[in-house]
Scaffold this active site. Structure first.
Site, PDB file in Angstrom:
ATOM      1  N   ILE A  34      30.592  45.701 -14.734  1.00  0.00           N
ATOM      2  CA  ILE A  34      31.807  46.398 -14.302  1.00  0.00           C
ATOM      3  C   ILE A  34      32.961  45.418 -14.088  1.00  0.00           C
ATOM      4  CG2 ILE A  34      32.781  47.889 -12.493  1.00  0.00           C
ATOM      5  CD1 ILE A  34      29.797  48.912 -12.133  1.00  0.00           C
ATOM      6  N   VAL A  35      32.692  44.348 -13.342  1.00  0.00           N
ATOM      7  CA  VAL A  35      33.777  43.413 -13.022  1.00  0.00           C
ATOM      8  C   VAL A  35      34.295  42.735 -14.294  1.00  0.00           C
ATOM      9  CG1 VAL A  35      32.528  41.276 -12.450  1.00  0.00           C
ATOM     10  CG2 VAL A  35      34.489  41.928 -11.093  1.00  0.00           C
TER      11      VAL A  35
ATOM     12  N   ASN B  68      18.355  47.923  -4.838  1.00  0.00           N
ATOM     13  CA  ASN B  68      18.280  46.632  -4.154  1.00  0.00           C
ATOM     14  C   ASN B  68      18.671  46.807  -2.686  1.00  0.00           C
ATOM     15  OD1 ASN B  68      21.258  46.271  -3.898  1.00  0.00           O
ATOM     16  ND2 ASN B  68      21.108  46.315  -6.130  1.00  0.00           N
TER      17      ASN B  68
ATOM     18  N   PHE C 290      31.760  38.859  -6.569  1.00  0.00           N
ATOM     19  CA  PHE C 290      30.875  38.302  -5.551  1.00  0.00           C
ATOM     20  C   PHE C 290      29.619  37.808  -6.253  1.00  0.00           C
ATOM     21  CE2 PHE C 290      32.075  39.070  -1.081  1.00  0.00           C
ATOM     22  CZ  PHE C 290      33.350  39.555  -1.303  1.00  0.00           C
TER      23      PHE C 290
ATOM     24  N   LYS D 256      32.857  35.768 -16.603  1.00  0.00           N
ATOM     25  CA  LYS D 256      33.401  37.112 -16.345  1.00  0.00           C
ATOM     26  C   LYS D 256      34.929  37.090 -16.253  1.00  0.00           C
ATOM     27  CE  LYS D 256      29.152  38.477 -13.966  1.00  0.00           C
ATOM     28  NZ  LYS D 256      28.511  39.660 -13.402  1.00  0.00           N
TER      29      LYS D 256
ATOM     30  N   PRO E 224      26.285  48.146 -18.036  1.00  0.00           N
ATOM     31  CA  PRO E 224      27.585  47.508 -18.291  1.00  0.00           C
ATOM     32  C   PRO E 224      27.944  46.597 -17.129  1.00  0.00           C
ATOM     33  CG  PRO E 224      27.855  49.809 -17.614  1.00  0.00           C
ATOM     34  CD  PRO E 224      26.377  49.585 -17.805  1.00  0.00           C
TER      35      PRO E 224
ATOM     36  N   LYS F 253      29.659  32.257 -13.481  1.00  0.00           N
ATOM     37  CA  LYS F 253      30.125  33.665 -13.434  1.00  0.00           C
ATOM     38  C   LYS F 253      31.647  33.746 -13.406  1.00  0.00           C
ATOM     39  CE  LYS F 253      25.924  35.313 -11.418  1.00  0.00           C
ATOM     40  NZ  LYS F 253      25.162  35.737 -10.267  1.00  0.00           N
TER      41      LYS F 253
ATOM     42  N   ASP G  86      21.338  45.150 -12.810  1.00  0.00           N
ATOM     43  CA  ASP G  86      21.588  44.618 -14.152  1.00  0.00           C
ATOM     44  C   ASP G  86      20.980  45.516 -15.228  1.00  0.00           C
ATOM     45  OD1 ASP G  86      23.036  42.392 -13.371  1.00  0.00           O
ATOM     46  OD2 ASP G  86      21.210  41.295 -12.850  1.00  0.00           O
TER      47      ASP G  86
ATOM     48  N   LYS H 278       8.148  63.882 -13.258  1.00  0.00           N
ATOM     49  CA  LYS H 278       7.638  62.768 -12.451  1.00  0.00           C
ATOM     50  C   LYS H 278       6.593  61.984 -13.259  1.00  0.00           C
ATOM     51  CE  LYS H 278       5.402  61.924  -8.066  1.00  0.00           C
ATOM     52  NZ  LYS H 278       4.689  62.501  -6.949  1.00  0.00           N
TER      53      LYS H 278
HETATM   54  O1  C5P Z   1      24.848  40.424 -10.559  1.00  0.00           O
HETATM   55  P1  C5P Z   1      25.818  39.280 -10.677  1.00  0.00           P
HETATM   56  O2  C5P Z   1      25.410  38.104  -9.842  1.00  0.00           O
HETATM   57  O3  C5P Z   1      26.204  38.952 -12.082  1.00  0.00           O
HETATM   58  O4  C5P Z   1      27.136  39.838  -9.943  1.00  0.00           O
HETATM   59  C1  C5P Z   1      28.302  39.056  -9.879  1.00  0.00           C
HETATM   60  C2  C5P Z   1      29.492  39.941  -9.791  1.00  0.00           C
HETATM   61  O5  C5P Z   1      29.518  40.832 -10.902  1.00  0.00           O
HETATM   62  C3  C5P Z   1      29.595  40.839  -8.561  1.00  0.00           C
HETATM   63  O6  C5P Z   1      30.952  40.872  -8.227  1.00  0.00           O
HETATM   64  C4  C5P Z   1      29.130  42.208  -9.048  1.00  0.00           C
HETATM   65  O7  C5P Z   1      29.764  43.253  -8.332  1.00  0.00           O
HETATM   66  C5  C5P Z   1      29.590  42.177 -10.486  1.00  0.00           C
HETATM   67  N1  C5P Z   1      28.740  42.965 -11.402  1.00  0.00           N
HETATM   68  C6  C5P Z   1      29.281  44.080 -12.016  1.00  0.00           C
HETATM   69  N2  C5P Z   1      28.523  44.800 -12.906  1.00  0.00           N
HETATM   70  C7  C5P Z   1      27.271  44.419 -13.199  1.00  0.00           C
HETATM   71  C8  C5P Z   1      26.700  43.279 -12.587  1.00  0.00           C
HETATM   72  C9  C5P Z   1      27.468  42.588 -11.680  1.00  0.00           C
HETATM   73  O8  C5P Z   1      30.440  44.439 -11.725  1.00  0.00           O
HETATM   74  N3  C5P Z   1      26.560  45.122 -14.060  1.00  0.00           N
END
Ligand code: C5P
Length: 435
Positions: free
Chosen positions: A341-342, A243, A357, A375, A339, A371, A311, A321
């Site tokens: 992470i946050v 991205n 974020f 989360k 996964p 979120k 995601d 390739k």
């Molecule tokens: O992608 P999304 O809008 O859900 O991201 C929201 C928050 O979740 C951000 O802080 C992003 O760093 C975190 N995140 C993460 N692992 C993921 C998707 C998002 O830590 N797989």
């Protein structure tokens, strides 16, 4: 994504650092990627690696001197400066950075850099104390203000036995950084457009450190882990999903936290940004690697998930390739969830103060509040990435902060401002809410 470097004319500058031995591998990678490569070495670099090695790898004579009448009769230094699409210096020593930051032209490489309108990129490499010195940091900032892109340095074990920031990025990471700068378009960086206004010189009386003397040390003794940048999810050996995240917001947060006394680990996806002073940086590519690096950096007091984590990743990464078939009209990829992470960090029994974020393009409030709850975050910083002048790649950002309260969600709207200023405000709000 296929490479944006094919056919580019890269002038590879090598200065006198122990990392110069890795420049031979870098030259090979550049050639393999389809670049035309010409090498210029400083006098000191030749003590570390011979011009003959680079000549054999590039198939071109290596230039080492401005006063070489024979070489100048072939392609003069001004022609060479015009020939290059990109000047890439790896390794760039502290001395070379200082000379370039002050417009010196006392050897072939510095003269070329002054004469060129090509994009200019360097990978600094030096002892950690030299990198942390306010003079070097001020030079780095000054070079960036001229349009230079700094890739790294990395942190870790050093040839001299020290540990810390100052290692040259690995050649593969330099190549990715170079690709990113190409992909970001010709005007995004130097691209020949020097500012017409003179850059003010820092008065000798001002502190050279980028950290203002008045910065509060309110994070002294705290441990902070921050994720930043995009992740890169491989599809095959040459392509990936990613991205537009530049990493600037996460790096601004790391800078503020370190300046305010925290011990900071910055887990970074591939970005073309210099490591902030005093920050331990761990480079990763994929979301799975990012989670691993975060877990090994825990426990901490504050975790900030600022990375734009993909995601999904490919359910299977092809070892070869991927090929088009005759008469193909499309390609279907099977993706699997990465996964979160946050959310993983927030779900730990011994959880840190956890901040997320949210980059949104619509219904910002609803998505951010969802979120925050889903989360189990302590704070979320949401921004509308469709807003002109804010978000991905920009130096500015506007945001709305949400945090849970008694039966309701609190919010604070922050108007458009520099990412460094927004980072300082976010850190203020975190500190107000820490136990
Ligand atoms: O992608 P999304 O809008 O859900 O991201 C929201 C928050 O979740 C951000 O802080 C992003 O760093 C975190 N995140 C993460 N692992 C993921 C998707 C998002 O830590 N797989």
């Amino acid at each position: 994504m296929s490479t944006s470097l094919f056919g580019k004319r890269v002038l590879l500058g090598i200065s006198a650092g122990i990392a110069a031995y890795k420049s031979a591998h870098l030259a090979r990678l550049l050639k393999k990627t389809g670049c035309e490569v010409r090498v210029v070495m400083t006098e000191g670099a030749q003590a570390f690696i011979t011009p003959l090695t680079l000549q054999a790898l590039t198939g071109e004579p290596v230039r080492t001197s401005l006063l070489d009448t024979e070489a100048e009769a072939g392609m003069g230094h001004i022609e060479l400066a015009k020939w290059a699409d990109v000047i890439l210096i790896a390794p760039a020593t502290a001395d070379l950075m200082a000379r370039l930051a002050h417009g010196h032209a006392d050897d072939l490489l510095t003269t070329l850099c002054l004469a060129t309108e090509a994009r200019c990129i360097m990978a600094p490499a030096m002892n950690q104390a030299m990198w942390r010195h306010p003079a070097t940091l001020a030079n780095a900032e000054r070079l960036e203000s001229f349009g230079w892109t700094l890739l790294g340095p990395d942190a870790g074990d050093q040839a001299c036995g020290d540990v810390g920031p100052g290692r040259m990025l690995e050649p593969e990471a330099i190549l990715s950084g170079l690709e990113e700068t190409q992909a970001s378009g010709p005007d995004a960086l130097h691209g020949g457009s020097f500012p017409t206004e003179p850059i003010p010189t820092t008065p000798a009386t001002e502190p050279l450190s980028p950290t203002p003397a008045t910065e509060p040390r309110d994070l002294a003794g705290k441990r902070v882990v921050i994720t930043a940048g995009p992740t890169r999810e491989a599809l095959d050996p040459v392509r990936y999903l990613s991205n537009h995240s530049s990493g600037k917001m996460g790096y601004a947060l790391a800078t503020v936290c370190a300046a305010r006394g925290a011990r900071v680990t910055l887990v970074s996806g591939p970005v073309a940004l210099a490591t902030p002073a005093g920050v331990e940086r761990v480079d990763v590519l994929s979301a799975v690697e990012m989670l691993e690096a975060v877990e090994s950096a825990l426990p901490c007091d504050i975790f900030i998930g600022c990375a734009a984590v993909a995601d999904y990743r490919a359910a299977e990464v092809s070892s070869q390739k991927l090929k088009k078939g005759d008469g193909d009209t499309g390609l279907t990829l099977t993706l699997t969830r990465n996964p979160d992470i946050v959310a993983t960090v927030a779900a730990r029994a011994e959880r840190p103060f956890t901040v997320g974020f949210a980059a949104e393009t619509q219904s910002l409030e609803t998505h951010a509040a969802d979120k925050l709850a889903r989360k189990r975050l302590d704070l979320i910083v949401a921004n509308d990435v469709t807003l002109a002048g804010a978000g991905f790649g920009s130096d500015d950002n506007a945001a709305t902060l949400f945090w849970p309260g008694e039966g309701e969600t609190h919010r604070e709207t922050v108007s458009l401002r520099g990412k460094a200023e927004l980072a300082a405000l976010v850190i203020d709000r975190i500190i107000e809410r820490l136990d």
